[in-house]
Design a protein around this motif. Sequence first.
Motif, mmCIF file in Angstrom:
data_model
loop_
_atom_site.group_PDB
_atom_site.id
_atom_site.type_symbol
_atom_site.label_atom_id
_atom_site.label_comp_id
_atom_site.label_asym_id
_atom_site.label_seq_id
_atom_site.Cartn_x
_atom_site.Cartn_y
_atom_site.Cartn_z
ATOM 1 N N UNK A 121 -35.231 -2.066 -32.096
ATOM 2 C CA UNK A 121 -34.028 -2.636 -31.492
ATOM 3 C C UNK A 121 -34.264 -3.006 -30.031
ATOM 4 N N UNK A 122 -34.877 -2.100 -29.296
ATOM 5 C CA UNK A 122 -35.124 -2.341 -27.873
ATOM 6 C C UNK A 122 -36.014 -3.557 -27.671
ATOM 7 N N UNK A 164 -24.014 5.613 -31.398
ATOM 8 C CA UNK A 164 -25.162 4.754 -31.119
ATOM 9 C C UNK A 164 -26.447 5.425 -31.617
ATOM 10 N N UNK A 165 -27.113 4.780 -32.557
ATOM 11 C CA UNK A 165 -28.383 5.297 -33.057
ATOM 12 C C UNK A 165 -29.417 5.343 -31.941
ATOM 13 N N UNK A 166 -29.361 4.377 -31.044
ATOM 14 C CA UNK A 166 -30.344 4.323 -29.962
ATOM 15 C C UNK A 166 -30.189 5.505 -29.016
ATOM 16 N N UNK A 167 -28.956 5.962 -28.825
ATOM 17 C CA UNK A 167 -28.736 7.120 -27.960
ATOM 18 C C UNK A 167 -29.141 8.420 -28.649
ATOM 19 N N UNK A 168 -28.872 8.505 -29.949
ATOM 20 C CA UNK A 168 -29.133 9.746 -30.678
ATOM 21 C C UNK A 168 -30.600 9.936 -31.025
ATOM 22 N N UNK A 169 -31.307 8.819 -31.289
ATOM 23 C CA UNK A 169 -32.711 8.909 -31.707
ATOM 24 C C UNK A 169 -33.548 7.878 -30.937
ATOM 25 N N UNK A 170 -33.617 8.027 -29.627
ATOM 26 C CA UNK A 170 -34.277 7.004 -28.798
ATOM 27 C C UNK A 170 -35.770 6.877 -29.048
ATOM 28 N N UNK A 171 -36.406 7.917 -29.582
ATOM 29 C CA UNK A 171 -37.855 7.879 -29.776
ATOM 30 C C UNK A 171 -38.259 7.429 -31.187
ATOM 31 N N UNK A 172 -37.306 7.074 -32.013
ATOM 32 C CA UNK A 172 -37.620 6.670 -33.383
ATOM 33 C C UNK A 172 -38.185 5.252 -33.422
#
Length: 336
Positions: free
Chosen positions: A322-323, A308-316
């Motif tokens: 996406x959020x 999950x990109x959102x888990x790995x780079x949540x601050x990007x």
Amino acid sequence: MLAVQTPIPAPSPTIIEPISAALPSTVPSNAPEHCPGVESTQAGKADACEGCPNQATCAEGPKGPDPDLPIIKQRLEQVDRKILVLSGKGGVGKSTFSAGLSWALSADEDIQTGLMDIDICGPSIPLLMGLSNSTIHTSSSGWSPAYALDNLAVMSIGFLLPSAKDAVVWRGPKKNGLIKQFLKDVEWGQLDYMVVDTPPGTSDEHLSIVQYMKEVGIDGAVLVTTPQEVALQDVRKEIDFCRKVGIPILGLVENMSEFICPKCNTANAIFAPTTGGAAQLGRELDLELLGRIPVDPRIGSTCDKGQSFLDDYPDSPAAQSYIDIVQRIREKLGDA
């Protein structure tokens, strides 16, 4: 011609369905002006059918309602929201978005999410979800989906292939039959959201999913595009398809809208929006632009690893996009 062999027995005796069972109850877009409709006893026989490319198909098959529709309705009665992810053109990141949308929804442990991949000839969802080595098991209640997370169920033909290198060389009827099995034979259980990843275009798979889900209802479609006109041109056809078959359009997502350097955060347009991009298209056709997702090389890296990109780079910036898009989709569905 090679045939695809599934390594597990199917709950029903065959996945080959009559093509007429997969035709939509609406009049096909290329039908003559006075088409009697595919469920009519005059289908393929009326004077208006002469010269229609669908004539032989309509005349051969059984008429009347599909007897499997009530079974599908019963199977999906615990699925609250059904969302289609569509694109007119391939290569715009539709499957990547479907995976990202599913990861984002399932980030809330109280939300049960399902991801169904009906891109029969190009199933990339198993790789994107980190499930390349997964297989499907059967029981008396049907097929059990694979799970990327405890609350994220996934189904794809990719789980049924002996090897990821094997091509699916199927005509429409067999593809349509497998999609029907994904709906009526998979033990989805209780889901808050079902995300359906579709292939590009407006062909067999799209007509099938509309037909088979007509009794349970499709809550809306998200259309994915990139900024350049060559992609927007095909999205216009997808919008026309949705309006003809009665699928509500939740909005547009502009993927790869610009490149944001992960080190310096400088933004550059990779695909120039020469005709105004998705924002202008939305204004023209009265559709909401749900958001723009920038190009980030780390998205491709995490997809290849099935993470999950959102888990790995949540601050990007891309993760925030996406959020925001997921939040807006839930608001439009009345869930937030």
